[in-house]
Design a protein around this motif. Sequence first.
Motif, mmCIF file in Angstrom:
data_model
loop_
_atom_site.group_PDB
_atom_site.id
_atom_site.type_symbol
_atom_site.label_atom_id
_atom_site.label_comp_id
_atom_site.label_asym_id
_atom_site.label_seq_id
_atom_site.Cartn_x
_atom_site.Cartn_y
_atom_site.Cartn_z
ATOM 1 N N SER A 354 -5.045 -20.302 4.419
ATOM 2 C CA SER A 354 -3.947 -19.661 5.144
ATOM 3 C C SER A 354 -2.714 -19.669 4.255
ATOM 4 O O SER A 354 -2.677 -20.371 3.231
ATOM 5 C CB SER A 354 -3.661 -20.416 6.436
ATOM 6 N N THR A 367 1.338 -11.998 0.383
ATOM 7 C CA THR A 367 0.548 -11.716 1.582
ATOM 8 C C THR A 367 0.736 -10.264 2.004
ATOM 9 O O THR A 367 1.748 -9.635 1.684
ATOM 10 C CB THR A 367 0.940 -12.622 2.766
ATOM 11 N N GLN A 369 -0.102 -7.816 5.597
ATOM 12 C CA GLN A 369 -0.570 -7.823 6.980
ATOM 13 C C GLN A 369 -0.554 -6.405 7.527
ATOM 14 O O GLN A 369 0.431 -5.673 7.358
ATOM 15 C CB GLN A 369 0.321 -8.740 7.827
ATOM 16 N N PHE A 387 -4.181 -8.011 14.157
ATOM 17 C CA PHE A 387 -3.888 -7.614 12.783
ATOM 18 C C PHE A 387 -4.894 -8.248 11.830
ATOM 19 O O PHE A 387 -5.653 -9.146 12.197
ATOM 20 C CB PHE A 387 -2.472 -8.056 12.377
ATOM 21 N N ARG A 389 -4.749 -10.062 7.887
ATOM 22 C CA ARG A 389 -3.812 -10.605 6.898
ATOM 23 C C ARG A 389 -4.575 -11.099 5.673
ATOM 24 O O ARG A 389 -5.611 -11.748 5.807
ATOM 25 C CB ARG A 389 -3.025 -11.751 7.524
ATOM 26 N N GLY A 404 -7.578 -12.828 10.629
ATOM 27 C CA GLY A 404 -7.368 -11.689 11.508
ATOM 28 C C GLY A 404 -7.523 -12.080 12.954
ATOM 29 O O GLY A 404 -8.156 -13.087 13.288
ATOM 30 N N ALA A 446 -4.302 -3.994 4.492
ATOM 31 C CA ALA A 446 -3.598 -5.263 4.279
ATOM 32 C C ALA A 446 -3.477 -5.550 2.782
ATOM 33 O O ALA A 446 -2.435 -6.032 2.308
ATOM 34 C CB ALA A 446 -4.338 -6.404 4.976
ATOM 35 N N LYS A 449 -0.862 -3.365 1.348
ATOM 36 C CA LYS A 449 0.460 -3.894 1.701
ATOM 37 C C LYS A 449 0.846 -5.026 0.754
ATOM 38 O O LYS A 449 2.009 -5.124 0.312
ATOM 39 C CB LYS A 449 0.427 -4.411 3.146
ATOM 40 N N ALA A 450 -0.108 -5.907 0.421
ATOM 41 C CA ALA A 450 0.174 -7.012 -0.483
ATOM 42 C C ALA A 450 0.544 -6.510 -1.877
ATOM 43 O O ALA A 450 1.310 -7.158 -2.603
ATOM 44 C CB ALA A 450 -1.028 -7.945 -0.558
#
Length: 457
Positions: A354, A367, A369, A387, A389, A404, A446, A449-450
């Motif tokens: 995590s 990260t 998401q 979501f 992640r 998720g 995701a 996005k990262a």
Amino acid sequence: MRLLIIGGGPGGYVCGIRAGQLGIDTVVVEQAKAGGTCLNVGCIPSKALIHAADEFHKLSGYDGRSALGITAASPSIDLSRTIAWKDGIVARLTGGVQGLLKKAGARLITGQAEFLDGKTVQVTTDAAVLRIVAENVIIATGSEPVELPFLPFGGKVISSTEALALDAVPERLVVVGGGYIGLEIGTAFAKLGAAVTIVEATSKILPQYDSALTRPVMASLEALGIKLMLDTKAKAASDTGLMVETADGEIIDLPAERILVTVGRRPRSQGAGIPGLSLDMDGHFIRIDENCRTSMRGVFAIGDVTGEPMLAHRAMAQGELVAEFLSGKKRVWDKICIPAVCFTDPEIVTCGLSPDEAKSAGIETTTGQFPFTANGRAMSMEAENGFVRVVARKDNGLILGLQGVGEGISELAAAFAIAIEMSARLEDITAIIHAHPTLGEALHEACLKALGHSLHI
């Protein structure tokens, strides 16, 4: 005899099948039914009950107010028929396990095993008392529900085993413990019409997950009318229900026909003569090495009895590993991650590190998401709450973790695990064409996005 396996659960029966396939003379001893806790009174029956509850709950909502334009008149459920259907699934699977063991050449004995020494085990069956001497013995005795001394199982106080065999929906159900077992079963009975209260001694539910993952679950509990009492301690059963003590010291009597205690599971390491072997222990867990060997030569241990995570698929992987190791193959336990699924509403999947775990390990991460509110498949399923992640190293994009929450997201667990086990980087995932429209697109997005160039948000 070459191999004796004590316990026919996921770890034991998989080990037995694989050992038989490899030509190893193998006997599996199981005290109850093939498949162990998971197949008979755990994973499989609980998911069957959850599915039935979901179907009933959806039907109950189609009363003319549904945006889908569906109307259903006064649905009802006969829980005894539901349980019979669930039992039929279990019977098919247990029969399948027995058939697979037989096909592989492994023998299954139903009886109670007791170590006499590290090589000799006495097995008591209905017909006889057998003494089996084996070159190698595998302890796969699993785990059992923890019983609270002030709430012993019996009468209206039940464990998950009894909860999955009820033939009627209790009018009022109190669940002691806000972990995944209590929430899964409590949510199912709330959907079936029970008034459910969850009592949790700590300040949050599902303590192994971060708040971002549990927030949608909390919202679902509230929407279902489930009463959640945090920082509240169970004290004792009363004539009408359960006595609890709140955070401010108030004593309350919660009315309940059934009290479901789900405060954890403990390894079955104190029976079957195991203590007499004087194995190295880690608390109540048996300590093992990378080949699942214990401190006694020729004695192995797999599954829940060896520690966390106490998951059926971990036991299966260990069982396969030991069988192949004994056949002469070079096998060691070198898994990067073990996926975990919580079948709440919505479901939660975690795999790898995590964000907080990566930070604690001193790793600088990035990260990404992606919300299901921007996923076409989720919209069409009325499943926008959740979501996906991704957690990756900032310097090279190596994926360290995937998490998720969402309806049906358990089916992404394999994709999450593959990405991490194959040492995928963010660019590896974004280069893969993901089918549209699917929930799996959220993994792709995701990662985009990262990398700083998301497309759909």
